[in-house]
Design a protein around this motif. Structure first.
Motif, PDB file in Angstrom:
ATOM      1  N   PRO A  14       0.779  -1.235   0.000  1.00 14.74           N
ATOM      2  CA  PRO A  14       0.000   0.000   0.000  1.00 14.74           C
ATOM      3  C   PRO A  14       0.815   1.291   0.000  1.00 14.74           C
ATOM      4  O   PRO A  14       0.362   2.295  -0.519  1.00 14.74           O
ATOM      5  CB  PRO A  14      -0.849  -0.086   1.257  1.00 14.74           C
ATOM      6  N   GLY A  15       1.994   1.280   0.550  1.00 15.10           N
ATOM      7  CA  GLY A  15       2.782   2.511   0.616  1.00 15.10           C
ATOM      8  C   GLY A  15       3.546   2.836  -0.643  1.00 15.10           C
ATOM      9  O   GLY A  15       4.123   3.911  -0.761  1.00 15.10           O
ATOM     10  N   SER A  16       3.572   1.942  -1.617  1.00 17.10           N
ATOM     11  CA  SER A  16       4.452   2.138  -2.764  1.00 17.10           C
ATOM     12  C   SER A  16       3.824   2.884  -3.932  1.00 17.10           C
ATOM     13  O   SER A  16       4.540   3.427  -4.762  1.00 17.10           O
ATOM     14  CB  SER A  16       4.971   0.785  -3.261  1.00 17.10           C
ATOM     15  N   GLY A  17       2.529   2.914  -4.039  1.00 19.46           N
ATOM     16  CA  GLY A  17       1.895   3.530  -5.208  1.00 19.46           C
ATOM     17  C   GLY A  17       1.205   4.825  -4.867  1.00 19.46           C
ATOM     18  O   GLY A  17       0.080   4.814  -4.398  1.00 19.46           O
ATOM     19  N   SER A  18       1.883   5.939  -5.123  1.00 21.93           N
ATOM     20  CA  SER A  18       1.279   7.233  -4.820  1.00 21.93           C
ATOM     21  C   SER A  18       0.222   7.582  -5.860  1.00 21.93           C
ATOM     22  O   SER A  18       0.215   7.064  -6.978  1.00 21.93           O
ATOM     23  CB  SER A  18       2.347   8.326  -4.811  1.00 21.93           C
ATOM     24  N   ARG A  19      -0.652   8.489  -5.483  1.00 24.41           N
ATOM     25  CA  ARG A  19      -1.674   8.977  -6.418  1.00 24.41           C
ATOM     26  C   ARG A  19      -1.013   9.573  -7.653  1.00 24.41           C
ATOM     27  O   ARG A  19      -1.390   9.260  -8.781  1.00 24.41           O
ATOM     28  CB  ARG A  19      -2.560   9.999  -5.718  1.00 24.41           C
ATOM     29  N   ALA A  20      -0.021  10.408  -7.426  1.00 22.81           N
ATOM     30  CA  ALA A  20       0.661  11.059  -8.555  1.00 22.81           C
ATOM     31  C   ALA A  20       1.327  10.025  -9.460  1.00 22.81           C
ATOM     32  O   ALA A  20       1.288  10.155 -10.685  1.00 22.81           O
ATOM     33  CB  ALA A  20       1.694  12.057  -8.033  1.00 22.81           C
ATOM     34  N   GLY A  21       1.913   9.002  -8.864  1.00 19.58           N
ATOM     35  CA  GLY A  21       2.550   7.963  -9.660  1.00 19.58           C
ATOM     36  C   GLY A  21       1.568   7.183 -10.499  1.00 19.58           C
ATOM     37  O   GLY A  21       1.836   6.864 -11.669  1.00 19.58           O
ATOM     38  N   GLN A  22       0.410   6.853  -9.914  1.00 20.20           N
ATOM     39  CA  GLN A  22      -0.615   6.123 -10.667  1.00 20.20           C
ATOM     40  C   GLN A  22      -1.156   6.972 -11.826  1.00 20.20           C
ATOM     41  O   GLN A  22      -1.310   6.471 -12.939  1.00 20.20           O
ATOM     42  CB  GLN A  22      -1.761   5.721  -9.735  1.00 20.20           C
ATOM     43  N   VAL A  23      -1.425   8.233 -11.566  1.00 22.52           N
ATOM     44  CA  VAL A  23      -1.938   9.122 -12.611  1.00 22.52           C
ATOM     45  C   VAL A  23      -0.895   9.271 -13.709  1.00 22.52           C
ATOM     46  O   VAL A  23      -1.224   9.253 -14.911  1.00 22.52           O
ATOM     47  CB  VAL A  23      -2.342  10.490 -12.016  1.00 22.52           C
ATOM     48  N   ALA A  24       0.371   9.376 -13.346  1.00 22.92           N
ATOM     49  CA  ALA A  24       1.445   9.513 -14.339  1.00 22.92           C
ATOM     50  C   ALA A  24       1.547   8.264 -15.220  1.00 22.92           C
ATOM     51  O   ALA A  24       1.803   8.371 -16.429  1.00 22.92           O
ATOM     52  CB  ALA A  24       2.785   9.777 -13.643  1.00 22.92           C
TER      53      ALA A  24
END
Length: 192
Positions: free
Chosen positions: A174-184
């Motif tokens: 859960p800590g590895s995928g940030s919102r910004a990273g997913q959107v990118a």
């Protein structure tokens, strides 16, 4: 005079209890006794609303998919093309606490779907509908010059696989995928 029972409300309460247990324990940690206790009913009372555990699990998964589809409809609204496609993806990805919880429930049920044809059909029907809608929005984006021309069906396959992969990562790490990273990631696939 006997008290009137709202059958649909009781079914919703049982489904909500199944959600809580699935999110906390996974599919193997859900049994009828605990499910009845979580819902506030006796074990025997569940049979008035569902034929058994498998039916409850299917209803819980359908509820996850219905909730996702409702969010997609509300978010996409009248948007078309790139805006519609991005909004749809954002509702499928585990970007918020609610969608991360739904990912936990869905992932737990995918294991069961490998051996439950009805559950697999629920999943595959939903994914096929999402892919069809994504192809439509992607083609709208190509036609409007919002994204480069591409193999739309192949690109949608990559996109849906990425979205499902983001759900798996959100559950397992859960800590590895940030919102910004997913959107990118989505924007990179879309070429924007």
């Amino acid at each position: 005079m006997p008290r009137l029972v709202d059958h649909d409300e009781r079914r919703r309460a049982i489904i909500a209890a199944a959600w809580r247990l699935l999110a906390a324990r996974g599919v193997d940690g859900v049994n009828m006794r605990d499910l009845a206790a979580e819902a506030g009913y006796t074990n025997g009372a569940l049979s008035h609303y569902f034929a058994g555990k498998e039916e409850i699990l299917r209803a819980a998964y359908e509820h996850v998919l219905d909730a996702t589809n409702e969010r997609i409809e509300a978010s996409v609204g009248r948007h078309t093309g790139l805006a519609a496609l991005r909004r749809m993806c954002h509702e499928i990805m585990p970007l918020a606490q609610e969608t991360a919880l739904e990912a936990r429930i869905a992932m737990s049920l995918w294991q069961r779907a490998m051996n439950d044809d009805a559950l697999a059909t629920v999943n595959n029907t939903a994914v096929a509908a999402w892919k069809q809608r994504m192809r439509r929005h992607w083609q709208e984006a190509v036609d409007a010059g919002e994204v480069p021309a591409t193999d739309v069906p192949g690109s949608v396959d990559l996109l849906i696989t990425t979205l499902i992969g983001a759900q798996v990562v959100a559950v397992l790490d859960p800590g590895s995928g940030s919102r910004a990273g997913q959107v990118a990631m989505v924007d990179a696939i879309l070429g924007v």
